[in-house]
Design a protein around this motif. Sequence first.
Motif, PDB file in Angstrom:
ATOM      1  N   ALA A 152       0.826  -1.209   0.000  1.00  0.00           N
ATOM      2  CA  ALA A 152       0.000   0.000   0.000  1.00  0.00           C
ATOM      3  C   ALA A 152       0.858   1.255   0.000  1.00  0.00           C
ATOM      4  O   ALA A 152       0.490   2.275  -0.578  1.00  0.00           O
ATOM      5  N   THR A 153       2.011   1.184   0.682  1.00  0.00           N
ATOM      6  CA  THR A 153       2.912   2.332   0.717  1.00  0.00           C
ATOM      7  C   THR A 153       3.430   2.649  -0.670  1.00  0.00           C
ATOM      8  O   THR A 153       3.532   3.816  -1.065  1.00  0.00           O
ATOM      9  N   TYR A 154       3.764   1.618  -1.449  1.00  0.00           N
ATOM     10  CA  TYR A 154       4.266   1.816  -2.802  1.00  0.00           C
ATOM     11  C   TYR A 154       3.173   2.375  -3.709  1.00  0.00           C
ATOM     12  O   TYR A 154       3.437   3.208  -4.582  1.00  0.00           O
TER      13      TYR A 154
ATOM     14  N   SER B 158      -0.052   1.815 -10.470  1.00  0.00           N
ATOM     15  CA  SER B 158       1.408   1.893 -10.452  1.00  0.00           C
ATOM     16  C   SER B 158       1.942   1.726  -9.038  1.00  0.00           C
ATOM     17  O   SER B 158       1.226   1.917  -8.050  1.00  0.00           O
ATOM     18  N   CYS B 159       3.224   1.372  -8.952  1.00  0.00           N
ATOM     19  CA  CYS B 159       3.932   1.273  -7.671  1.00  0.00           C
ATOM     20  C   CYS B 159       5.253   2.009  -7.803  1.00  0.00           C
ATOM     21  O   CYS B 159       5.866   2.022  -8.874  1.00  0.00           O
ATOM     22  N   LEU B 160       5.701   2.596  -6.708  1.00  0.00           N
ATOM     23  CA  LEU B 160       6.925   3.388  -6.731  1.00  0.00           C
ATOM     24  C   LEU B 160       7.734   3.150  -5.464  1.00  0.00           C
ATOM     25  O   LEU B 160       7.182   3.144  -4.361  1.00  0.00           O
ATOM     26  N   VAL B 161       9.048   2.979  -5.651  1.00  0.00           N
ATOM     27  CA  VAL B 161       9.981   2.885  -4.528  1.00  0.00           C
ATOM     28  C   VAL B 161      11.172   3.782  -4.825  1.00  0.00           C
ATOM     29  O   VAL B 161      11.739   3.733  -5.919  1.00  0.00           O
ATOM     30  N   GLU B 162      11.540   4.607  -3.858  1.00  0.00           N
ATOM     31  CA  GLU B 162      12.777   5.378  -3.913  1.00  0.00           C
ATOM     32  C   GLU B 162      13.586   5.016  -2.669  1.00  0.00           C
ATOM     33  O   GLU B 162      13.052   4.995  -1.567  1.00  0.00           O
ATOM     34  N   ARG B 163      14.866   4.726  -2.864  1.00  0.00           N
ATOM     35  CA  ARG B 163      15.693   4.406  -1.696  1.00  0.00           C
ATOM     36  C   ARG B 163      17.150   4.733  -1.992  1.00  0.00           C
ATOM     37  O   ARG B 163      17.559   4.850  -3.158  1.00  0.00           O
ATOM     38  N   ARG B 164      17.914   4.852  -0.914  1.00  0.00           N
ATOM     39  CA  ARG B 164      19.341   5.107  -1.049  1.00  0.00           C
ATOM     40  C   ARG B 164      20.101   3.866  -0.636  1.00  0.00           C
ATOM     41  O   ARG B 164      19.881   3.325   0.458  1.00  0.00           O
ATOM     42  N   LEU B 165      21.018   3.401  -1.508  1.00  0.00           N
ATOM     43  CA  LEU B 165      21.796   2.192  -1.242  1.00  0.00           C
ATOM     44  C   LEU B 165      22.968   2.507  -0.310  1.00  0.00           C
ATOM     45  O   LEU B 165      23.281   3.673  -0.046  1.00  0.00           O
ATOM     46  N   ASP B 166      23.599   1.449   0.141  1.00  0.00           N
ATOM     47  CA  ASP B 166      24.721   1.617   1.085  1.00  0.00           C
ATOM     48  C   ASP B 166      25.864   2.424   0.476  1.00  0.00           C
ATOM     49  O   ASP B 166      26.605   3.095   1.195  1.00  0.00           O
TER      50      ASP B 166
END
Length: 817
Positions: A6-8, A21-29
């Motif tokens: 649901a967050t996406y 649609s679904c969306l993810v944004e994140r920062r890798l190590d």
Amino acid sequence: MNGPAATYDEAARSAGLPLGSCLVERRLDNGLWIAAAQVPSARVQRLVGAVGVGYLDEPDDCRGLAHLLEHALFLGSANFPEAGELARWIGERGGRYNARTDETVTDVHLHLPPDEADEGLARLVDMLARPCFEPAHIAHEVEVLDAEFRARLADPALHRLAALGRLCREGHPARLCHAGNRKSLGDDAAHLTTRLSDFHTRHYRSGGMALAMLGPLPLEAQLELLERHAEPLPTGEPSPLQRPWRWGEPGGVAWHAPQAMPATSALELIWPLPQALAAAHGEWLEAVAARLSDGRLAATLQAAVELDSFDVTLTPQGVGTALALRLAPAPDEETVQTLLAACRMALERALASPLTERPVAPVELDVWPRRCACRLAAAGNPSAGPAAPREALQPWLAVEQCRLLWQSPSAPGSWKRLAETGTAWHPQPLASETLPLPWRAAPALSARTLRPSVDEPGPYLVNQGVGFQLWAGDPLRLPDAAPASFCLGWSASLSRQAARLSQWRQNALPLRQAAAVHGLELRCDGDARGDWLIATGPAERLDALVELAVACWPETVTRPRDEAPKGLLAQRMLTRLVTLPPPGTPGQQSRQPLAWVHGDTDTQAAEALLRRLAARRREDDTSYEVPAELHWLSAQADDHAAMLEIAGPDDTPRSRWLLQLLAQCHDAAFHHEMRQRRGLGYVAAVRYREAAGYPRLGYVVQSPGTSVDALRQAIGQFLTCQGEALARLDQATMTSRKRALLAAAGPPETHAEAVARLWHALRRHPLADAWQPLPWEAESQALASLHADELTAMASAIAEGRLAQRWWLHRPGDTDT
């Protein structure tokens, strides 16, 4: 994948992506930002790599270095060392690519079939992480940049940026031109290669980069690809960048290009904002911008000035973070001061009562991943500490903080000249007091009561045989469908169509803005089959919107305007393929008005409108003068250019697919032949275009020194010597090309695209008594049935001159003939 689905979904909705649609944004190590957007209806996978460094970060003594590096990325990389390899590989798969260097970010973007995303991402990362810097290639590319710089001296956009620099502080990089040329970059290829390598090593690092994807691939698959391919990127933070505040004291600048057009003018009002503060209160700023563009200010200004365009943006080109308004025309100082006074008052009103409930417009799928990647790359590490309160923005938006940029007609006065670009400019004072304009109300869109909703049948013919044709019903419902739509078209003279459409859009400017407040969208346009509009949104106000839009349509053109030249000369030539009927094809207009509605649209109101249109258009003259087979353009630049326009034999899906396939087969080879092997010029391209469904190809070359006759000969020799050979594809290659082409131009990605394609397919069969099959299904069948020998036969017909063609030519000093 961590986190609830649901967050996406909510993240995608907030970003304006289509439902589902679904969306993810994140920062890798390693510090890299990634973004994955699954859009099930998307046909292609869009890949973007962005780096948080731009032309304002270049060394002072090497302006153009960031732009040159962007070019150098395409000259080969560690795993794909051949120059031009990426263009060839993408072309074979029916994809597209481009790159851009902005003030503080550089990006490369690819469009590919979904099953090519893995290798496409590998190639994208390799060119960003491990480019080859060969001095010979770099020396050649400097010459390309120099030719581009000289070509852009005819583009007002370059002179706008040069004039904008006059509003910046002494010593700031923004005061200088950063396009890059032979003089600013130097001619020592070995030394320049070392500087490129050093600039790349310091700034192209994972901590200052972002990768973004958008397409139909599942979210988990996209994230896996992004994380796996991120590994080769140089790890660590980029070198710290010093970006001092660019702006001098509030003031104004008037400017025009060295050869100004007397009828061309525009006014920009800019309120610069601190980036962190603006980012923290982005939604509130958008609400302020929405209030400024709710139709009231446009109506007020248009009552005093023949306003053609009025735009409000928070991302003005070349300005950084700011609230900006652009208005055109602004022909004299009195008009400038009138517009300034009204906009200042409107801003005070907007700050007091921002429009917080304006519907969010869906994003353009081609644009979204680039903007997302650039935003993430520019963000770097999230800022620490609490954000400043919104009240801290108020002083920055005070009326006296405005910067004014006036593109002025060439007029008497004391003009200074910038040495590098020849831009004419002088300080423009901002009057402190001007009599305010009487405020006008925005156009009112009355709402009607809707009948109870029922299941709508498939498209059916409501009325025919009485001077007009009306269709109702929707054959397709995508998740992001607007509640209702109203498409309307009628015959109109083609002889002055461009001027008439310009005046129509001018007349409807406040209406379009007022409609947007209610979640409605209006598009007014025209082509070889006549003038038309598409209106979409909630049904209760849709009929009123269409009635008012038709009332804005000018029966006669009273104020024809010359369009200001935009972009490179070759780009202007290519627009002819879209705006004019193709050679050898007379206009095929139907004199009967035609409409198609779906949703809870009032068909009785639609019939009444069509009946009135039919009575008005009965005696319309739809004739027009067909451009000659050889057409000289008026002098617009210092370069020579030639474009061969080739029309398809008809407007069937078969012809459209064959010309698109030929463009794929020819483009990379044509570019290499003209630019690398012959060294003719900066631009060399093969482009497919359509106008009202009529397909055509443009073979265009722009050169700073080669004569027009030599350019024509080179294009002709390419077609006769290589055109047919390049189109001889084996069965496996033909199958691969067809699959890639279908991915690029198959079923619609959004309901807005579906409405437009259905509408124009209907217009191609104006007297049909049965609804045609879905056009993309017919097109898919036509593509599947094509054979390789048909492609070769089409290439042969072009080489032998058996298809209608037209030459568009330009050389400095010529006039239209």
